[in-house]
Design a protein around this motif. Structure first.
Motif, mmCIF file in Angstrom:
data_model
loop_
_atom_site.group_PDB
_atom_site.id
_atom_site.type_symbol
_atom_site.label_atom_id
_atom_site.label_comp_id
_atom_site.label_asym_id
_atom_site.label_seq_id
_atom_site.Cartn_x
_atom_site.Cartn_y
_atom_site.Cartn_z
ATOM 1 N N SER A 79 -0.067 -7.431 -1.863
ATOM 2 C CA SER A 79 -1.414 -7.116 -1.709
ATOM 3 C C SER A 79 -1.959 -6.836 -0.196
ATOM 4 O O SER A 79 -1.181 -6.968 0.434
ATOM 5 C CB SER A 79 -2.371 -8.175 -2.345
ATOM 6 N N GLU A 80 -2.998 -6.033 0.023
ATOM 7 C CA GLU A 80 -3.545 -5.703 1.227
ATOM 8 C C GLU A 80 -3.779 -6.891 2.095
ATOM 9 O O GLU A 80 -3.564 -6.931 3.197
ATOM 10 C CB GLU A 80 -4.886 -4.884 1.287
ATOM 11 N N SER A 81 -4.326 -8.081 1.488
ATOM 12 C CA SER A 81 -4.776 -9.272 2.259
ATOM 13 C C SER A 81 -3.563 -10.050 2.268
ATOM 14 O O SER A 81 -3.281 -10.520 3.580
ATOM 15 C CB SER A 81 -5.609 -10.198 1.283
ATOM 16 N N ALA A 82 -2.383 -9.970 1.693
ATOM 17 C CA ALA A 82 -1.138 -10.686 1.783
ATOM 18 C C ALA A 82 -0.534 -9.809 3.064
ATOM 19 O O ALA A 82 0.221 -10.584 4.274
ATOM 20 C CB ALA A 82 -0.304 -10.462 0.707
ATOM 21 N N LYS A 83 -0.535 -8.496 3.147
ATOM 22 C CA LYS A 83 0.073 -7.922 4.293
ATOM 23 C C LYS A 83 -0.586 -8.267 5.665
ATOM 24 O O LYS A 83 0.090 -8.031 6.600
ATOM 25 C CB LYS A 83 -0.174 -6.306 4.137
ATOM 26 N N PHE A 88 0.661 -10.486 11.461
ATOM 27 C CA PHE A 88 -0.281 -11.168 12.444
ATOM 28 C C PHE A 88 0.312 -10.801 13.818
ATOM 29 O O PHE A 88 -0.705 -10.937 14.671
ATOM 30 C CB PHE A 88 -0.280 -12.589 12.137
ATOM 31 N N LEU A 89 1.459 -10.363 14.259
ATOM 32 C CA LEU A 89 1.801 -10.131 15.500
ATOM 33 C C LEU A 89 1.220 -8.387 15.809
ATOM 34 O O LEU A 89 0.704 -8.407 16.918
ATOM 35 C CB LEU A 89 3.165 -10.373 15.670
ATOM 36 N N GLU A 90 1.732 -7.619 14.851
ATOM 37 C CA GLU A 90 1.173 -6.448 14.997
ATOM 38 C C GLU A 90 0.830 -5.834 13.801
ATOM 39 O O GLU A 90 1.477 -6.284 12.800
ATOM 40 C CB GLU A 90 2.355 -5.449 15.501
ATOM 41 N N PRO A 91 -0.331 -5.255 13.717
ATOM 42 C CA PRO A 91 -0.888 -4.778 12.280
ATOM 43 C C PRO A 91 0.038 -3.870 11.674
ATOM 44 O O PRO A 91 1.096 -2.902 12.297
ATOM 45 C CB PRO A 91 -2.174 -3.993 12.554
ATOM 46 N N MET A 92 0.163 -3.877 10.366
ATOM 47 C CA MET A 92 0.836 -2.953 9.465
ATOM 48 C C MET A 92 0.537 -1.415 9.826
ATOM 49 O O MET A 92 -0.567 -1.226 9.935
ATOM 50 C CB MET A 92 1.149 -3.179 8.135
ATOM 51 N N ASP A 97 -0.443 -0.012 4.878
ATOM 52 C CA ASP A 97 -1.017 -1.335 4.912
ATOM 53 C C ASP A 97 -2.221 -1.433 3.433
ATOM 54 O O ASP A 97 -2.339 -2.435 3.074
ATOM 55 C CB ASP A 97 -1.798 -1.697 5.937
ATOM 56 N N LYS A 98 -2.356 -0.290 2.992
ATOM 57 C CA LYS A 98 -3.311 -0.397 2.039
ATOM 58 C C LYS A 98 -2.846 0.177 0.881
ATOM 59 O O LYS A 98 -3.325 0.376 -0.228
ATOM 60 C CB LYS A 98 -4.623 0.867 2.255
ATOM 61 N N ILE A 99 -1.548 0.591 0.620
ATOM 62 C CA ILE A 99 -0.575 0.930 -0.675
ATOM 63 C C ILE A 99 -0.523 -0.471 -1.286
ATOM 64 O O ILE A 99 0.449 -1.364 -0.761
ATOM 65 C CB ILE A 99 0.298 1.674 -0.402
ATOM 66 N N THR A 100 -0.688 -0.674 -2.624
ATOM 67 C CA THR A 100 -0.023 -1.430 -3.708
ATOM 68 C C THR A 100 0.083 -0.794 -4.899
ATOM 69 O O THR A 100 -0.716 -0.225 -5.589
ATOM 70 C CB THR A 100 -1.337 -2.469 -3.950
ATOM 71 N N LEU A 101 1.514 -0.905 -5.216
ATOM 72 C CA LEU A 101 1.860 -0.055 -6.593
ATOM 73 C C LEU A 101 2.204 -1.067 -7.595
ATOM 74 O O LEU A 101 2.600 -2.269 -7.151
ATOM 75 C CB LEU A 101 2.837 0.815 -6.283
ATOM 76 N N PRO A 102 2.404 -0.969 -9.026
ATOM 77 C CA PRO A 102 2.909 -1.609 -10.007
ATOM 78 C C PRO A 102 4.669 -1.835 -9.671
ATOM 79 O O PRO A 102 4.913 -1.069 -9.029
ATOM 80 C CB PRO A 102 2.709 -0.716 -11.469
ATOM 81 N N PHE A 103 4.890 -3.142 -10.030
ATOM 82 C CA PHE A 103 6.189 -3.232 -10.020
ATOM 83 C C PHE A 103 7.160 -2.532 -10.216
ATOM 84 O O PHE A 103 8.326 -2.218 -9.677
ATOM 85 C CB PHE A 103 6.623 -4.934 -10.630
ATOM 86 N N PHE A 104 7.059 -1.874 -11.436
ATOM 87 C CA PHE A 104 8.070 -0.977 -12.042
ATOM 88 C C PHE A 104 8.400 0.404 -11.130
ATOM 89 O O PHE A 104 9.351 0.648 -10.669
ATOM 90 C CB PHE A 104 7.533 -0.384 -13.489
ATOM 91 N N THR A 155 8.456 -3.284 8.868
ATOM 92 C CA THR A 155 9.024 -4.472 8.113
ATOM 93 C C THR A 155 8.594 -5.797 8.633
ATOM 94 O O THR A 155 9.254 -6.870 8.248
ATOM 95 C CB THR A 155 10.694 -4.241 8.182
ATOM 96 N N ASN A 156 7.792 -5.964 9.764
ATOM 97 C CA ASN A 156 7.443 -7.381 10.098
ATOM 98 C C ASN A 156 8.621 -7.955 11.101
ATOM 99 O O ASN A 156 8.703 -9.020 11.653
ATOM 100 C CB ASN A 156 6.937 -8.337 9.406
ATOM 101 N N GLY A 157 9.482 -7.072 11.451
ATOM 102 C CA GLY A 157 10.774 -7.543 12.493
ATOM 103 C C GLY A 157 11.387 -8.549 11.725
ATOM 104 O O GLY A 157 11.681 -8.918 10.595
#
Length: 351
Positions: A79-83, A88-92, A97-104, A155-157
């Protein structure tokens, strides 16, 4: 296929469905986690067996394809909030950062991206053979891991990803396992599968019979990478957190262990070995802990389970040099023949 075999196969699928339904409602989270891992390792083992076992390519880059699938699926399902909390070191970077898709859809995209990268890697490396191919694919796998370690805004390194939705459950794992099984059986029994086996046995003879070596090697490599990406995506969303250190060579070695133990070039052996290795490692965990027999308490020895497991593997390798199944496959005819009593010969025993 005989009508009897079709009916028995359908019954087996129904039994699997009922087992998953029962396990999902009655097993505890730990048991379900082990069952999930077993199914995921079946998918990973089959994908690697297609490349190494059926086509005869000595590839060691499976962990890289799993990493691509795991990161792609995780990033697209978070989710956007989870990202925001994770990066927290560098923004996505935007718009990821705003894309959330269904799992499949995310899982499918992870597999497709892994397949695309395998195509790019396969073009220069699949002209190599043997140890040179193994070194090249291992090198590309490490390159992928290093890239993921240093792309902080994607990838948040080295910190990896956390708060990944736990979308993977028994239905997803065993549904994907069943789909992978059906695809592999259909592929191996097709003309493409025969071409793969011909390349494994003798490349010169296969080419002289009209088999396009490069085309079929790339095909096997790409299909194997696709299912490796799918397996990586399932694994990432099962664990809930991933980092680049998870996808070192040891992960490729674990999958290679499964296909060697089950039999290089055997679908049945890979399925059996995945369940035996994954569940066996967990059941042997009791050796690392204290065992209370009532009248005596045996102190556990840390690391003993790996010693015992390694010893068991050595026994298997010594007495089953081609794995548990070799290149044999399960069939209903073979199963029924085991239970048939052979009639006694009319001749005397000594004749």
């Amino acid at each position: 296929m005989k009508r009897r075999d079709i009916i028995l196969t359908i019954i087996s699928i129904v039994v699997l469905f009922l087992f998953v339904l029962y396990a999902n409602n009655n097993f505890n989270p730990y048991q379900n986690r082990i069952l999930n891992l077993c199914a995921i390792y079946v998918v990973l083992g089959l994908s690697m067996n297609l490349i190494n076992g059926f086509t005869g390519l000595f590839s060691l880059g499976h962990a890289g394809f799993m990493a691509v699938g795991a990161y792609t699926t995780a990033l697209l399902t978070m989710s956007e909030s989870a990202k925001m909390r994770t990066f927290f070191l560098e923004p996505m970077m935007s718009p990821l950062d705003k894309i959330t898709l269904p799992f499949f859809i995310a899982l499918l995209l992870g597999g497709l991206l892994s397949a695309f990268i395998a195509f790019l890697i396969g073009a220069p490396t699949l002209r190599l053979r043997g140890d040179y191919l193994a070194i090249a694919t291992l090198g590309f796998s490490e390159i992928i891991r290093i890239i993921f370690t240093n792309t902080q805004t994607i990838t948040n390194g080295a910190l990896g990803l956390k708060s990944i939705p736990n979308n993977t459950n028994l239905w997803w794992s065993y549904g994907t396992m069943l789909f992978t099984l059906l695809v592999m059986i259909a592929l191996i029994n097709s003309s493409y599968g025969k071409a793969f086996k011909a390349i494994r046995e003798d490349e010169v003879a296969a080419e002289s019979m009209g088999v396009n070596l490069f085309k079929h090697k790339v095909m096997a490599f790409v299909i194997g990478a696709f299912f490796a990406g799918i397996g990586g995506g399932l694994l990432g969303n099962l664990l809930g957190a991933i980092n680049p250190m998870m996808f070192r060579f040891i992960l490729t070695f674990n999958v290679l262990l499964i296909i060697v133990m089950g039999g290089m070039g055997s679908i049945t052996g890979t399925v059996l070995s995945a369940f035996v290795v994954t569940s066996g490692l967990e059941y042997l965990r009791v050796l690392d802990e204290s065992i209370n027999l009532g009248f005596v308490q045996i102190e556990g020895i840390p690391g003993l389970r790996m010693v015992v497991f390694s010893a068991l593997l050595m026994i298997v390798v010594i007495f089953f040099r081609n794995g548990l199944m070799g290149t044999n496959e399960f069939s209903w005819d073979k199963l029924f023949n085991l239970f048939k009593r052979r009639p006694f010969s009319k001749k005397g025993v000594g004749q």
